[in-house]
Design a protein around this motif. Sequence first.
Motif, PDB file in Angstrom:
ATOM      1  N   GLN A 107     -36.011  21.266 -52.348  1.00 33.31           N
ATOM      2  CA  GLN A 107     -37.247  21.276 -51.560  1.00 33.31           C
ATOM      3  C   GLN A 107     -38.268  22.235 -52.153  1.00 33.31           C
ATOM      4  N   LEU A 108     -37.831  23.455 -52.443  1.00 34.46           N
ATOM      5  CA  LEU A 108     -38.748  24.442 -53.025  1.00 34.46           C
ATOM      6  C   LEU A 108     -39.324  23.959 -54.350  1.00 34.46           C
ATOM      7  N   PHE A 109     -38.445  23.513 -55.238  1.00 33.67           N
ATOM      8  CA  PHE A 109     -38.898  23.138 -56.573  1.00 33.67           C
ATOM      9  C   PHE A 109     -39.796  21.898 -56.521  1.00 33.67           C
ATOM     10  N   ALA A 110     -39.494  20.954 -55.654  1.00 31.44           N
ATOM     11  CA  ALA A 110     -40.335  19.760 -55.527  1.00 31.44           C
ATOM     12  C   ALA A 110     -41.736  20.124 -55.046  1.00 31.44           C
ATOM     13  N   ARG A 111     -41.824  21.040 -54.073  1.00 30.46           N
ATOM     14  CA  ARG A 111     -43.155  21.439 -53.586  1.00 30.46           C
ATOM     15  C   ARG A 111     -43.938  22.158 -54.686  1.00 30.46           C
ATOM     16  N   ILE A 112     -43.258  23.029 -55.432  1.00 29.56           N
ATOM     17  CA  ILE A 112     -43.928  23.738 -56.533  1.00 29.56           C
ATOM     18  C   ILE A 112     -44.421  22.735 -57.570  1.00 29.56           C
ATOM     19  N   ALA A 113     -43.558  21.795 -57.951  1.00 30.11           N
ATOM     20  CA  ALA A 113     -43.938  20.794 -58.958  1.00 30.11           C
ATOM     21  C   ALA A 113     -45.116  19.947 -58.478  1.00 30.11           C
ATOM     22  N   GLU A 114     -45.102  19.578 -57.213  1.00 30.67           N
ATOM     23  CA  GLU A 114     -46.199  18.769 -56.674  1.00 30.67           C
ATOM     24  C   GLU A 114     -47.519  19.540 -56.725  1.00 30.67           C
ATOM     25  N   ARG A 115     -47.501  20.801 -56.289  1.00 31.67           N
ATOM     26  CA  ARG A 115     -48.734  21.599 -56.322  1.00 31.67           C
ATOM     27  C   ARG A 115     -49.202  21.849 -57.754  1.00 31.67           C
ATOM     28  N   ALA A 116     -48.242  22.017 -58.674  1.00 31.95           N
ATOM     29  CA  ALA A 116     -48.588  22.293 -60.073  1.00 31.95           C
ATOM     30  C   ALA A 116     -48.940  21.019 -60.840  1.00 31.95           C
ATOM     31  N   GLY A 117     -48.626  19.863 -60.257  1.00 31.81           N
ATOM     32  CA  GLY A 117     -48.999  18.595 -60.870  1.00 31.81           C
ATOM     33  C   GLY A 117     -48.130  18.175 -62.044  1.00 31.81           C
ATOM     34  N   PHE A 118     -46.829  18.409 -61.949  1.00 31.47           N
ATOM     35  CA  PHE A 118     -45.951  17.942 -63.017  1.00 31.47           C
ATOM     36  C   PHE A 118     -44.707  17.294 -62.422  1.00 31.47           C
ATOM     37  N   ALA A 119     -44.036  16.509 -63.246  1.00 33.40           N
ATOM     38  CA  ALA A 119     -42.808  15.836 -62.825  1.00 33.40           C
ATOM     39  C   ALA A 119     -41.598  16.656 -63.262  1.00 33.40           C
ATOM     40  N   LEU A 120     -40.656  16.816 -62.348  1.00 30.91           N
ATOM     41  CA  LEU A 120     -39.375  17.446 -62.687  1.00 30.91           C
ATOM     42  C   LEU A 120     -38.542  16.416 -63.425  1.00 30.91           C
ATOM     43  N   ILE A 121     -38.182  16.727 -64.636  1.00 29.56           N
ATOM     44  CA  ILE A 121     -37.400  15.793 -65.439  1.00 29.56           C
ATOM     45  C   ILE A 121     -36.027  16.396 -65.689  1.00 29.56           C
ATOM     46  N   HIS A 122     -35.015  15.754 -65.122  1.00 30.11           N
ATOM     47  CA  HIS A 122     -33.633  16.112 -65.431  1.00 30.11           C
ATOM     48  C   HIS A 122     -32.713  15.104 -64.758  1.00 30.11           C
ATOM     49  N   GLN A 123     -32.017  14.378 -65.581  1.00 36.72           N
ATOM     50  CA  GLN A 123     -31.020  13.446 -65.075  1.00 36.72           C
ATOM     51  C   GLN A 123     -29.785  13.636 -65.937  1.00 36.72           C
TER      52      GLN A 123
END
Length: 189
Positions: A107-123
């Motif tokens: 939740q924390l990291f998704a909100r940070i990524a959304e505000r910063a405008g980037f996609a979290l990439i890791h699968q």
Amino acid sequence: MSATMPTPAEVVGRATQVMAAVMADEEFAAFEAATLGYSSDWQCFTGFPVIERWNLDTDKAPLFREGLRALALKAAVFDLTEDERLAEVPVAVPVDEMTHAMIAQPQLFARIAERAGFALIHQTDQEHTDYEAGCFTNLAYRLTWGEPPSRYWLPAEEVERRLKILTARYASIGLDRAGREHDISFSAA
């Protein structure tokens, strides 16, 4: 956007922006605390322990920074290509292990990524831990932040060598398959 791999030089600006935006975010301190506080659950026998004289207390903060850098590079490649597979650039095993700890704060990291405008990439099934000197990640990192700390950015061949040592040590105390099984009977112990 291109579906071809950018050059290491092409990712520098975006990786720098992503890193700065994450660190400036209003929830960054909470994200860092949650990630590093989670460390009591880091029980992987083949990730962090490949670091020479591994010490959770002294290594977790530097590894956190390296994990952020790895994810910033992945985000930059994704921004340039919109291709998740290309964005899964090679990452050293201990650094990859830290990215798992970070992503465990979704939740924390998704909100940070959304505000910063980037996609979290890791699968996990697409990740590459075949990091080595001169690979894309190594070159991009060096252009962006300087020489990667060799303590954490271990070449895949060295990781394999160290895993053989660890596996033999684990087996000597009854932990087989590099800590993935044992025959300890706790009721008899």
